[in-house]
Design an enzyme around this catalytic site. Structure first.
Site, short mmCIF file in Angstrom:
data_model
loop_
_atom_site.label_atom_id
_atom_site.label_comp_id
_atom_site.label_asym_id
_atom_site.label_seq_id
_atom_site.Cartn_x
_atom_site.Cartn_y
_atom_site.Cartn_z
CB CYS A 158 -10.13 -17.16 22.04
SG CYS A 158 -8.17 -17.34 22.10
CG HIS A 183 -10.75 -21.36 18.25
ND1 HIS A 183 -11.08 -20.91 18.39
CD2 HIS A 183 -9.38 -21.17 18.70
CE1 HIS A 183 -11.08 -19.86 20.08
NE2 HIS A 183 -9.50 -19.47 19.96
CD GLU A 184 -6.28 -23.55 19.95
OE1 GLU A 184 -5.86 -23.47 19.92
OE2 GLU A 184 -7.55 -23.25 20.67
CG HIS A 216 -4.99 -19.00 18.23
ND1 HIS A 216 -5.21 -17.55 18.93
CD2 HIS A 216 -5.93 -19.68 19.23
CE1 HIS A 216 -6.23 -16.90 18.72
NE2 HIS A 216 -6.50 -18.33 19.67
#
Length: 150
Positions: free
Chosen positions: A89, A131-132, A135
């Site tokens: 990351c 993953h994003e 976030h």
């Protein structure tokens, strides 16, 4: 071109939930462009979410090879299969770990023109979507790691 500072893991903004974008306007498009510029200025980043540049809005930019994907208010609507992946990351430099992600995901979002879109990604792209979007919910990949890689 406007580069934004990438927030590191100790920054509490990375643990907060992002707000949906109400209207996709020139200001939002500028943030997306700045995110892309910032991403392209990294050594090997593939994607970035708005909280990583200090903005609590549901915005994601993914740049895989020649494809650039800009997403507003992305939501995963379907997950299929499972894959073990290695992730890192931009907000957690030099840390890598193994974790499980869906092998295939379908995402609904708005594009940078405010139009509804549906995208399906497999393998690496599925990993990027997950993953994003994590976030945007204040989740870091380190929360999900099963084994760190030295």
């Amino acid at each position: 071109m406007a580069l934004r500072q990438i927030r590191l893991s100790e920054d509490e903004i990375l643990r907060k939930k992002s707000r949906p974008v109400e209207v996709v306007d020139d200001k939002i498009r500028q943030i997306l462009d700045d995110m892309l510029d910032t991403l392209q200025n990294t050594e090997n980043g593939a994607a970035i979410a708005a909280p990583q540049v200090g903005i609590l809005k549901q915005l994601v930019v993914i740049a895989t090879g020649e494809d650039i994907i800009k997403l507003v208010n992305p939501k995963i609507v379907k997950k299929e299969g499972e894959q073990e992946v290695v992730e890192g990351c931009l907000s957690i430099p030099n840390v890598y770990g193994k974790l499980k992600r869906p092998k295939k995901v379908t995402v609904e979002a708005l594009n940078e023109n405010g139009e509804k879109i549906t995208l399906t990604g497999e393998g690496f792209l599925a990993k990027c979507f997950c993953h994003e979007i994590d976030h945007l919910d204040g989740i870091l990949f380190t929360d999900l790691v099963t084994e760190y890689i030295k």
